[in-house]
Design a protein around this motif. Structure first.
Motif, PDB file in Angstrom:
ATOM      1  N   THR A   1       5.981   6.613   9.680  1.00 29.19           N
ATOM      2  CA  THR A   1       4.871   7.353   9.078  1.00 29.19           C
ATOM      3  C   THR A   1       3.533   6.730   9.460  1.00 29.19           C
ATOM      4  OG1 THR A   1       6.326   7.839   7.208  1.00 29.19           O
ATOM      5  CG2 THR A   1       3.998   8.322   6.926  1.00 29.19           C
ATOM      6  N   LEU A   2       3.495   5.403   9.488  1.00 28.31           N
ATOM      7  CA  LEU A   2       2.265   4.727   9.920  1.00 28.31           C
ATOM      8  C   LEU A   2       1.925   5.063  11.372  1.00 28.31           C
ATOM      9  CD1 LEU A   2       2.742   1.240   8.238  1.00 28.31           C
ATOM     10  CD2 LEU A   2       0.882   2.844   7.786  1.00 28.31           C
ATOM     11  N   LEU A   3       2.954   5.220  12.191  1.00 25.97           N
ATOM     12  CA  LEU A   3       2.713   5.595  13.582  1.00 25.97           C
ATOM     13  C   LEU A   3       2.067   6.976  13.673  1.00 25.97           C
ATOM     14  CD1 LEU A   3       5.994   4.362  15.308  1.00 25.97           C
ATOM     15  CD2 LEU A   3       3.716   3.397  15.571  1.00 25.97           C
ATOM     16  N   LYS A   4       2.426   7.854  12.748  1.00 26.18           N
ATOM     17  CA  LYS A   4       1.865   9.212  12.769  1.00 26.18           C
ATOM     18  C   LYS A   4       0.451   9.261  12.207  1.00 26.18           C
ATOM     19  CE  LYS A   4       6.521  11.002  11.932  1.00 26.18           C
ATOM     20  NZ  LYS A   4       7.425  11.600  10.927  1.00 26.18           N
ATOM     21  N   THR A   5       0.141   8.331  11.308  1.00 27.27           N
ATOM     22  CA  THR A   5      -1.163   8.395  10.639  1.00 27.27           C
ATOM     23  C   THR A   5      -2.136   7.329  11.121  1.00 27.27           C
ATOM     24  OG1 THR A   5      -0.368   6.953   8.847  1.00 27.27           O
ATOM     25  CG2 THR A   5      -0.088   9.328   8.561  1.00 27.27           C
ATOM     26  N   GLY A   6      -1.635   6.288  11.818  1.00 27.37           N
ATOM     27  CA  GLY A   6      -2.503   5.189  12.214  1.00 27.37           C
ATOM     28  C   GLY A   6      -3.397   5.539  13.384  1.00 27.37           C
ATOM     29  N   ASN A   7      -4.261   4.579  13.735  1.00 27.48           N
ATOM     30  CA  ASN A   7      -5.159   4.772  14.875  1.00 27.48           C
ATOM     31  C   ASN A   7      -4.620   4.019  16.083  1.00 27.48           C
ATOM     32  OD1 ASN A   7      -5.824   2.027  14.423  1.00 27.48           O
ATOM     33  ND2 ASN A   7      -7.433   2.643  12.983  1.00 27.48           N
ATOM     34  N   GLU A   8      -5.302   4.177  17.195  1.00 26.19           N
ATOM     35  CA  GLU A   8      -4.820   3.603  18.444  1.00 26.19           C
ATOM     36  C   GLU A   8      -4.798   2.079  18.411  1.00 26.19           C
ATOM     37  OE1 GLU A   8      -5.508   4.433  23.232  1.00 26.19           O
ATOM     38  OE2 GLU A   8      -6.845   5.310  21.726  1.00 26.19           O
ATOM     39  N   ALA A   9      -5.701   1.495  17.613  1.00 22.94           N
ATOM     40  CA  ALA A   9      -5.780   0.033  17.562  1.00 22.94           C
ATOM     41  C   ALA A   9      -4.573  -0.594  16.870  1.00 22.94           C
ATOM     42  CB  ALA A   9      -7.064  -0.386  16.849  1.00 22.94           C
ATOM     43  N   SER A  10      -3.923   0.143  15.987  1.00 28.12           N
ATOM     44  CA  SER A  10      -2.791  -0.409  15.232  1.00 28.12           C
ATOM     45  C   SER A  10      -1.455  -0.223  15.932  1.00 28.12           C
ATOM     46  CB  SER A  10      -2.733   0.234  13.847  1.00 28.12           C
ATOM     47  OG  SER A  10      -2.481   1.620  13.951  1.00 28.12           O
ATOM     48  N   VAL A  11      -1.444   0.462  17.078  1.00 26.90           N
ATOM     49  CA  VAL A  11      -0.183   0.781  17.737  1.00 26.90           C
ATOM     50  C   VAL A  11       0.544  -0.481  18.200  1.00 26.90           C
ATOM     51  CG1 VAL A  11       0.826   1.884  19.767  1.00 26.90           C
ATOM     52  CG2 VAL A  11      -0.894   3.091  18.428  1.00 26.90           C
ATOM     53  N   ASP A  12      -0.164  -1.401  18.829  1.00 24.48           N
ATOM     54  CA  ASP A  12       0.478  -2.606  19.366  1.00 24.48           C
ATOM     55  C   ASP A  12       1.180  -3.396  18.271  1.00 24.48           C
ATOM     56  OD1 ASP A  12      -0.461  -1.878  21.803  1.00 24.48           O
ATOM     57  OD2 ASP A  12      -2.174  -3.239  21.802  1.00 24.48           O
ATOM     58  N   ARG A  13       0.482  -3.576  17.138  1.00 22.78           N
ATOM     59  CA  ARG A  13       1.068  -4.357  16.036  1.00 22.78           C
ATOM     60  C   ARG A  13       2.310  -3.664  15.468  1.00 22.78           C
ATOM     61  NH1 ARG A  13       0.140  -3.670  10.772  1.00 22.78           N
ATOM     62  NH2 ARG A  13      -1.649  -2.320  11.227  1.00 22.78           N
TER      63      ARG A  13
END
Length: 927
Positions: free
Chosen positions: A380-392
C-alpha cells in the motif's frame, strides 16, 4: 484429503471404515441400548459424511431408520446426535418423510428446550414443500419463542424452506418482524446450572429450573433479518423502509438492532439499494456514515469498507471511513489491522491521495510480526508513496520475500508492477528486483505474476526493453512451466527483431528447440521464424533458414515439422510473410461463428460462397482477451427488470452480444427468410425511465432487406396484467415499409421482461436509411384480484408514449474493424473513394471529449494518432470500420485543433472501398 487418508494408521482406517460402521449399526436394534456407544457410532457416521464419503441409497436408508429407533431414548445428548445424523442422511435415504410424526412430537411448545430447535432443523430437511402449510402453526410459535435457540432454529429453517414454499412463508412476516425487534434477555443466573456434560459436550437437560438458554448476542435478529429480506426482496420500497427503520434513520433514537452481525447484513442491504436505486444514494450514504460511529468494531469496518467500495465515491466522502480504518491500524487485534490494511490497499488503486494520510501508521506495520499485515502495509505504501521513498521500501521488501507465501508474493509483485508504471525512472531498480524473485522458488501463479510485470515494463517503458528481454531469456533456460515458456518465446519473437542486436536472442530460442518438449519447441520455431521474416540483415535470414532446415524439419513431432516447413516457405515470399507473420489482425471469432451458423442454416445461401469480407477484424491482443472469457452466449432480453436479479450477469463483449441476438432471432419463424443478421445494437436504448410503471428498451437488428426492432418490455405493476402488448411506430422519414408486429399476448410482473418485434422492409437495400421513429406502447390493461390472483374478464385499451428510436449511421451500419491503418490508407487512395469535409464542434470542451464523441458516434475502431489529446491543442485520430451489407472497409482520419473560445475544429477525411460507405460516415457527423 487423499493425502490425509494415506497418513491414517491401519487401526484408524479400520475404525472409520464405512463397512465396519454399517455392521456396528446393529447396536441400534439392541433391547438395552448404550447411549455412549450409539453417540460414538453416530459421530463416526457424520465424520465419514464430512470427509466426502458417500453411502448408497440402501445403506443410507438402513442407517437412517436404524437411527430413528433411538428417538425413544431419554438420553438428551444422544437425542441431539440423532437429530444431527438424521439431518445429514435425509438427502441420501428413501422414505424419510415417514419419521415426520416422530419429529413433530419434539416440536410441541411444551417439549424440552434442548430437543425443540433440533427437531425443527431436522424437519426442514425431510419435509415435503406441500406439507409446510400443515406445520405452519409450529413454525410461527417457534419464531416468536422467547428462547433464542428455538427462535433461531425456526428462522434458519424457514430461510432454507423459502425457495420451495414462498407463499406460505410470506404469511409469517409479522412473526419474523417481531423476532427482529429486541427481546429482553430472560434471567438465567438464578436458575440451576447443568451438573454434568454428556458425550461430545452435549449437556443433558435438567428437569428443574426455567427452561431458558442464556444469550447476550441477540443472534435471533441476524437470522430474522435474513429471512425478512428474503420475503420482501421483490418490493424495493419495503426493503428501503426496513433499512431506514432498523437503521434508526426515522426513529432518531439509533438502530433497534443490537446484534453486530445483523447490522453488518443491514449495511450490505443498504449498499444493494444504493446500487439499484440512485435516488436513494443520499439516504443510504447518511446511514453508512452513522454506522461509522457504532460501538462495534465489526459494524464500523463493514460501513467503512462499503463506502470505500462505492462507485464514484469522492475524496470528501472517503474522509471519515479512512479515519476509521486508520484507527484500526493501531488496534491490538491482528484481525482488525489486517482487515483495515487490506481495504486501504484496494482503495489505494483508485484514491491513493486519500490513503496517503495513513502512511505514518502503515510504516509502523512494516515490522509487524504478522507478515500478511506487513506485506499489505508495504504494498500500500508503494501505491501511495513518492518516488523518493521507493528505494527504502524496496530494501524492506527484499528482506522478507522469502518469509511470505506465494499468495502474498503475488500481491507484492502486483504493487511493484503498478509502481513501475507510475515511476518509470525507477525501472532499473524494479527490474533487478523482479529478475531476482524470478530465480527464487515459487509456484505457477507467482512466476506468472512476475512475468506479467516484466511484460508490462517491455510494453510501456521502452528503456527497459532489452534488459527485460535478457532476463526473460535467462529465465526460460530453467523454466519448469510450459505455458510461461511459450508466452515468453512469443514475446521475444515479437520484440526481439526490433532491438539493436537481435542476434543475441537467437541462441536462447534455439536452445529451446534442442532441449524442451514438443509444445515449447513448436513455439520456439515460430519465434525463430519471426526473426527471419522481420530481419533487415540478409545474413540473419539465412542463418534462421539454416537452423530451421537442419534440425526442425527432422523433428519427431509433426507440429514442429509442419511449422518449420511453413515458415521456410513464408520467408521466401514477402506476400505470405505480410499475411501470416506481420499482419496483427485476426477475425473476430464470435462474429465469424455467428455468420457461419447463419450461412449453414440458410438453405438459399448454400449456392453462394461464404463472404468473409463482412467479418470484422480485431487485434491479436483483443482476440486473446475474447478467447479467455467464459462462454456466456445466452438468450438476451436486455431490459431493466422489475425484480432484482440474484446475481450480476457475465459482462459480454459486443461480438458475443450480437452472436446471442442472432441465435435468439433464428428461433423466430417469421424471420426465417430474412437471411443472416448484418448488425445488431451493442446495447439496448432506454425508451423510458427505470422507475416508471412500464420499462421499455429497444435493440435494432439490420438485415440485408429488412430492419427489425426488438422492444424489451417490463411490467412493474404487480396488480396489473397487460394483454396484446404491441408497439406502434411512425417513421419520420421515408425509406422503410412496415411488415408486421409480433405482440406479447400476456405480460405480468412475474413474467417480465418479454419481447415485442416490429419488422420493416428496406425500400432500397443498397442505401442506408437514417432517421427517427415515434413509438407508442399499446396494450389492454386488466386489474388482478389480490385475493384470488385472477385478472378481470374485461380490461380497457390503453397506451403509453415512449421516447423516439433513431437509426444512426455509426451505431447501426458500421462495426469496428482492426486494420493496419497506414498501409490500408495508402491502398485506398488508389482503389477507393476519398472525401473530406470540415466541421466546427463548438460544444466540445477538449480534444479528449471530441475523440470520445467521434468514437461513439462513428462506432469505429480507434487506431491511435500523432499526438496526445490531453496535452496539446492539435491531435489526429485514426479510425477503422466495416460497413454492413457489403459496404466494405472504411477509414477515417480526424485532424482536430482546439481553441478555448471556439471549441474543436475537425477536418474529417474518409476513404472507403465504396462511395456510399464514405458518404455514410460524413452523414453521421453532418446529420
Amino acid at each position: 484429503m487423499s493425502f490425509k487418508k494415506d497418513e491414517e494408521s491401519g487401526l484408524n482406517a479400520f475404525y472409520n471404515n464405512k463397512s465396519t460402521i454399517i455392521q456396528e449399526a446393529r447396536i441400534f436394534n439392541e433391547s438395552n441400548v448404550s447411549p455412549r456407544k450409539c453417540r460414538a457410532l453416530l459421530t463416526r457416521v457424520v465424520y465419514l459424511l464430512y470427509l466426502g464419503e458417500t453411502f448408497s441409497t440402501q445403506e443410507a436408508t438402513n442407517l437412517f431408520f436404524g437411527t430413528t429407533k433411538l428417538f425413544q431414548n431419554k438420553d438428551g445428548a444422544l437425542r441431539q446426535m440423532v437429530y444431527f445424523t438424521v439431518k445429514e442422511l435425509a438427502t441420501m435415504a428413501e422414505d424419510v418423510i415417514m419419521v415426520t410424526s416422530s419429529i413433530m412430537k419434539d416440536m410441541q411448545p411444551n417439549s424440552e428446550v434442548v430437543y425443540r430447535p433440533n427437531a425443527i432443523r431436522a424437519l426442514c430437511r425431510i419435509i415435503d414443500p406441500s406439507m409446510v402449510q400443515g406445520v405452519e402453526r409450529f413454525f410461527k410459535s417457534a419464531i416468536v419463542d422467547k428462547n433464542p435457540s428455538i427462535s433461531s432454529g425456526a428462522l434458519v429453517s424457514s430461510y432454507h424452506l423459502y425457495p420451495q414454499a414462498k407463499e406460505v412463508i410470506k404469511r409469517w412476516v409479522n412473526e419474523v418482524q417481531e423476532s427482529v425487534n429486541v427481546k429482553p434477555i430472560a434471567s438465567y443466573f438464578n436458575s440451576p446450572q447443568p451438573s454434568s456434560s454428556g458425550y461430545l459436550g452435549f449437556s443433558s437437560p435438567q428437569p428443574a429450573g426455567p427452561q431458558t438458554i442464556p444469550s447476550t448476542s441477540n443472534i435471533t435478529q441476524y437470522h430474522a433479518l435474513g429471512l425478512l429480506f428474503q420475503i420482501r426482496q421483490q418490493d424495493r420500497m419495503a426493503i428501503t423502509k426496513m433499512i431506514q427503520q432498523l437503521g434508526g434513520a426515522k426513529s432518531g433514537s439509533g438502530s433497534s438492532l443490537k446484534n453486530p452481525m445483523a447490522l453488518c447484513m443491514l449495511v450490505r442491504y443498504a449498499v444493494k439499494v444504493m446500487e439499484e436505486d440512485p435516488n436513494m444514494h443520499k439516504q443510504m450514504y447518511d446511514l453508512l456514515e452513522g454506522w461509522l460511529r457504532h460501538k462495534s468494531d465489526m459494524v464500523n469496518y463493514e460501513a467503512a469498507r462499503a463506502i470505500c467500495e462505492m462507485r464514484g465515491v469522492t475524496p470528501q466522502q472517503l474522509t471519515r471511513s479512512v479515519s476509521v480504518l486508520q484507527i484500526f491500524l493501531s488496534s491490538p487485534k491482528p484481525v482488525l489491522k489486517f482487515a483495515a490494511i487490506r481495504t486501504l490497499s484496494q482503495l489505494a488503486l483508485t484514491h491513493p491521495a486519500s490513503v496517503a494520510t495513513c502512511n505514518v501508521d502503515m510504516e509502523n506495520l512494516i515490522t509487524d510480526s504478522n507478515r500478511s499485515i506487513a506485506t499489505y502495509a508495504i504494498t500500500t505504501l508503494l501505491k501511495t508513496g513518492n518516488e523518493a521513498s521507493v528505494d527504502r521500501l524496496m530494501k524492506q521488501i527484499t528482506g522478507f520475500m522469502s518469509e511470505i507465501s506465494d499468495e502474498f508474493k503475488v500481491i507484492v509483485v502486483e504493487a511493484i508492477r503498478s509502481l513501475t508504471l507510475k515511476f518509470p525512472a525507477k525501472q532499473a531498480l524494479m527490474l533487478n528486483f523482479l529478475s531476482g524473485v524470478l530465480r527464487d522458488e515459487g509456484g505457477y501463479d507467482f512466476k506468472r505474476a512476475v512475468v506479467e510485470a516484466i511484460f508490462d515494463m517491455i510494453k510501456y517503458i521502452s528503456d527497459s526493453k532489452e534488459t527485460a528481454l535478457a532476463h526473460l531469456c535467462e529465465f526460460i533456460e530453467d523454466c519448469e512451466f510450459t505455458k510461461l515458456s511459450v508466452r515468453i518465446l512469443h514475446l521475444i519473437g515479437l520484440e526481439g527483431p526490433k532491438t539493436l542486436q537481435p542476434t543475441k536472442y537467437i541462441r536462447y530460442i534455439y536452445n529451446r528447440v534442442v532441449l524442451e518438449n514438443a509444445i515449447v519447441r513448436a513455439a520456439a520455431v515460430s519465434s525463430l521464424a519471426k526473426f527471419g521474416v522481420n530481419a533487415v540483415d540478409g545474413t540473419i535470414r539465412n542463418s534462421i533458414r539454416v537452423l530451421l532446415s537442419s534440425r526442425c524439419l527432422d523433428d519427431v513431432d509433426d507440429e514442429v515439422r509442419d511449422r518449420a516447413a511453413m515458415y521456410l516457405k513464408v520467408m521466401q515470399q514477402d506476400v505470405l510473410a505480410q499475411k501470416y507473420v506481420r499482419d496483427d489482425s485476426v477475425f473476430s471469432l464470435a462474429t465469424l461463428e455467428s455468420q457461419l451458423v447463419s450461412y449453414v442454416n440458410d438453405s438459399a445461401a448454400s449456392e453462394v460462397p461464404f463472404d468473409v469480407s463482412g467479418v470484422p477484424k480485431v487485434s491479436r491482443a483483443q482476440a486473446q482477451q475474447e478467447s479467455a472469457r467464459p462462454n456466456a452466449i445466452d438468450t438476451i432480453v436486455a431490459a431493466t427488470p422489475a425484480k432484482a436479479a440474484p446475481a450480476a450477469p457475465v459482462q459480454k463483449t459486443a461480438e458475443e452480444t450480437k452472436s446471442a441476438y442472432a441465435q435468439q432471432l433464428a428461433a423466430v419463424p417469421d424471420f426465417a427468410e430474412y437471411g443472416p443478421i448484418l448488425n445488431s445494437s451493442n446495447k439496448p436504448a432506454a425508451l423510458t425511465e427505470t422507475e416508471t410503471e412500464y420499462v421499455v428498451s429497444c435493440v435494432k437488428h439490420i438485415f440485408k432487406e429488412h430492419v427489425v426492432f426488438q422492444f424489451n418490455v417490463s411490467n412493474t405493476l404487480p396488480d396489473t396484467i397487460l394483454e396484446r402488448v404491441a408497439v406502434a411506430m411512425q417513421p419520420n422519414d421515408a425509406g422503410l415499409t412496415e411488415d408486421f408486429i409480433l405482440p406479447v399476448e400476456s405480460l405480468s410482473h412475474e413474467t417480465s421482461p418479454q419481447i415485442v418485434y416490429v419488422s420493416f422492409t428496406r425500400d432500397s437495400p443498397e442505401g442506408y436509411v437514417l432517421g427517427s421513429f415515434g413509438c407508442t406502447l399499446k396494450f389492454i390493461s386488466k386489474e388482478v384480484d389480490p385475493t384470488s390472483g385472477v385478472p378481470e374478464e374485461e380490461g380497457y385499451e390503453d397506451e403509453y408514449q415512449l421516447e423516439e428510436v433513431e437509426l444512426g449511421a455509426g451505431s447501426d451500419y458500421i462495426v469496428p474493424n482492426y486494420a493496419a491503418f497506414t498501409a490500408e490508407w495508402d491502398k485506398m487512395k488508389e482503389t477507393g473513394t476519398s472525401l473530406t469535409e470540415t466541421f466546427a464542434l463548438s460544444s466540445m470542451g477538449s480534444l479528449k471529449a471530441a475523440c470520445d464523441s467521434l468514437i461513439e458516434i462513428l462506432n469505429m475502431e480507434a487506431l491511435g494518432g500523432t499526438e496526445n489529446p490531453q496535452s496539446t491543442s492539435v491531435h489526429t485520430l485514426n479510425l477503422s470500420g466495416l460497413v454492413t451489407g457489403g459496404g466494405g472497409k472504411v477509414l477515417a482520419r480526424c485532424r482536430m485543433t482546439f481553441s478555448s473560445g471556439q471549441g474543436v475544429t475537425l477536418e474529417l477525411s474518409v476513404r472507403a472501398e465504396q462511395d456510399p460507405a464514405a458518404r455514410l460516415v460524413l452523414a453521421a457527423i453532418g446529420g
